[in-house]
Design an enzyme around this catalytic site. Structure first.
Site, PDB file in Angstrom:
ATOM      1  N   HIS A 194      -0.194   4.831   7.205  1.00 47.26           N
ATOM      2  CA  HIS A 194       0.594   5.398   6.110  1.00 47.26           C
ATOM      3  C   HIS A 194       1.033   6.841   6.352  1.00 47.26           C
ATOM      4  O   HIS A 194       0.268   7.637   6.900  1.00 47.26           O
ATOM      5  CB  HIS A 194      -0.228   5.344   4.813  1.00 47.26           C
ATOM      6  CG  HIS A 194      -0.775   3.985   4.513  1.00 47.26           C
ATOM      7  ND1 HIS A 194      -2.067   3.623   4.840  1.00 47.26           N
ATOM      8  CD2 HIS A 194      -0.201   2.899   3.944  1.00 47.26           C
ATOM      9  CE1 HIS A 194      -2.269   2.364   4.476  1.00 47.26           C
ATOM     10  NE2 HIS A 194      -1.153   1.903   3.931  1.00 47.26           N
ATOM     11  N   ASP A 241      -3.007   8.267   7.848  1.00 48.64           N
ATOM     12  CA  ASP A 241      -3.990   7.444   8.555  1.00 48.64           C
ATOM     13  C   ASP A 241      -3.240   6.594   9.582  1.00 48.64           C
ATOM     14  O   ASP A 241      -2.106   6.912   9.937  1.00 48.64           O
ATOM     15  CB  ASP A 241      -4.827   6.603   7.580  1.00 48.64           C
ATOM     16  CG  ASP A 241      -3.983   5.668   6.714  1.00 48.64           C
ATOM     17  OD1 ASP A 241      -2.798   5.432   7.059  1.00 48.64           O
ATOM     18  OD2 ASP A 241      -4.494   5.166   5.703  1.00 48.64           O
ATOM     19  N   SER A 259       0.804  -1.219   0.000  1.00 50.94           N
ATOM     20  CA  SER A 259       0.000   0.000   0.000  1.00 50.94           C
ATOM     21  C   SER A 259       0.839   1.272   0.000  1.00 50.94           C
ATOM     22  O   SER A 259       0.329   2.341  -0.336  1.00 50.94           O
ATOM     23  CB  SER A 259      -0.939   0.016   1.216  1.00 50.94           C
ATOM     24  OG  SER A 259      -0.204  -0.108   2.419  1.00 50.94           O
TER      25      SER A 259
END
Length: 411
Positions: free
Chosen positions: A332, A329, A39
């Site tokens: 990340h 978040d 991600s």
């Protein structure tokens, strides 16, 4: 009769010229990148995995890039790979799952196979239902090679893939969403040393396979202080970093750095580099004010006082200054933090923009985060400026347009 023969000869000549052109296509094109990761590098692949739950498909993801709409990046703006690629002057690789991807786009832009939740091991991230782990990403890359060879021929394709650059950024999910979760068998089957050894041996096989498929210039991004991400902090009673988790990251980095050196020495014509920014990221977290940040322990995008909120949603509230927060978040970094990490890697590996003279490389600056109000970042697939280290110095500035309703700021 003579006229008919002339027409036929002309048509044959045209066909032969077209065949020569196709055979040479890609041979003299500018080098591109092929990106493999999780991600931290995903630019939209998971958004097409409709059964997956690791998706950056809702606001406020992507608020500071392009038109401010979700684009599959698990942050507010650019990823580390985006920033380094922009600085080097590479075109933005297109997500493999993007419906616009075709052979021409591959030859022009390269491909990004990164998938949120993916890991080095196939079992990693199973809780996310759908994701591409590293072996699957390599399998997709092999499919890409087949398409390119069919269009431009094996010789030109081999040259194209050997001249490309490769980025691999994996490993964090193997710990956070595998080894450290007791629902996974690996959490019970291995010691911390044994699990890291398993990752390194598997990674060696995977990178050796990539080399066999043509990868000659490759950079592997090391892990950051995983024990300091907001999700790990909130699970600590005193809300501090989890040192045991950070030690896992440091052990993985030490072993991976050695692996890159070994593979570079063992594999023909291989230049495999290790992009390490652990210390710089740790210093940013420990001393945010020194780096121009105000918060390094909680996410900018969060659901009120609910912690952990896990993901950013339209119901979430945003911090007042996104460029002052280290984390976007629970998992990340923000683009501003990604800039610090990318700059550290650029400096350590002495990267220079493509086609720049030897004296042209300048030390990157960390004071380059996107403004919440404007962005100059090109969309995925668009070529970027070879000297663009920051949004302010890349492509044409475009006003930020907020399509969703304005978020509620929070301190």
């Amino acid at each position: 009769m003579k006229k008919k023969m002339m027409v036929m000869k002309t048509m044959v000549l045209i066909v032969m010229l077209m065949m020569v052109a196709l055979a040479g296509m890609g041979a003299d094109s500018a080098p591109v990148q092929f990106i493999f990761g999780d991600s931290l590098s995903d630019v939209g692949n998971n958004n097409y995995l409709t059964k997956g739950i690791a998706r950056a498909a809702l606001p406020w993801y992507g608020i500071d890039i392009g038109m401010g709409l979700p684009n599959g990046r698990f942050t507010n703006g650019r990823t580390i790979a985006d920033i380094i690629g922009d600085y080097m002057g590479y075109p933005r690789p297109i997500a493999f799952m993007d419906q616009s991807l075709d052979v021409d786009a591959i030859l022009k832009n390269g491909v990004n196979y990164a998938s949120g939740g993916g890991g080095i091991l196939n079992d990693t991230g199973q809780l996310f239902v759908q994701r591409f782990c590293f072996y699957k990403q390599i399998d997709l890359f092999q499919g890409t090679q087949k398409l390119v060879k069919e269009k431009i021929g094996s010789e030109a394709a081999d040259k194209f893939f050997k001249e490309a650059s490769y980025v691999v950024a994996l490993g964090s999910n193997d710990y956070i969403n595998n080894f450290l979760l007791p629902v996974y068998p690996d959490a019970w089957a291995y010691s911390s040393t044994g699990f890291t050894n398993l990752l390194i041996s598997t990674l060696k096989d995977q990178l050796t396979l990539l080399h066999k498929l043509g990868a000659r210039k490759l950079i592997f991004f090391g892990l950051g202080p995983m024990g300091c991400i907001p999700l790990e902090r909130v699970m600590n009673t005193n809300y501090t970093c989890q040192d045991s988790v950070n030690k896992l990251a440091m052990s993985f980095n030490d072993n991976t750095k050695q692996l890159m050196q070994d593979l570079s020495a063992q594999l023909p014509n291989a230049t495999f580099q290790f992009g390490d920014a652990y210390n710089e990221f740790a210093d940013l977290i420990a001393n945010p004010l020194k780096h121009g940040f105000s918060n390094a322990d909680s996410p900018c995008c969060r659901l009120g006082r609910i912690r952990p909120s896990l993901t950013c949603t339209p119901a979430s509230s945003l911090c007042k200054e996104r460029s002052k927060y280290v984390f976007w978040d629970e998992y990340h970094p923000t683009e501003a933090a990604n800039q610090v990490i990318a700059n550290a890697i650029i400096k350590k590996l002495s990267f220079r923009p493509l086609n720049a003279p030897p004296s042209a490389a300048a030390a990157p600056s960390n004071n380059t985060a996107s403004s919440p109000a404007t962005t100059s970042v090109a969309p995925a697939g668009a070529p970027s400026s070879p000297t663009a280290l920051s949004p302010a110095s890349s492509t044409t500035t475009v006003p930020f347009i907020a399509t969703p309703p304005a978020p509620t700021p929070s301190s």
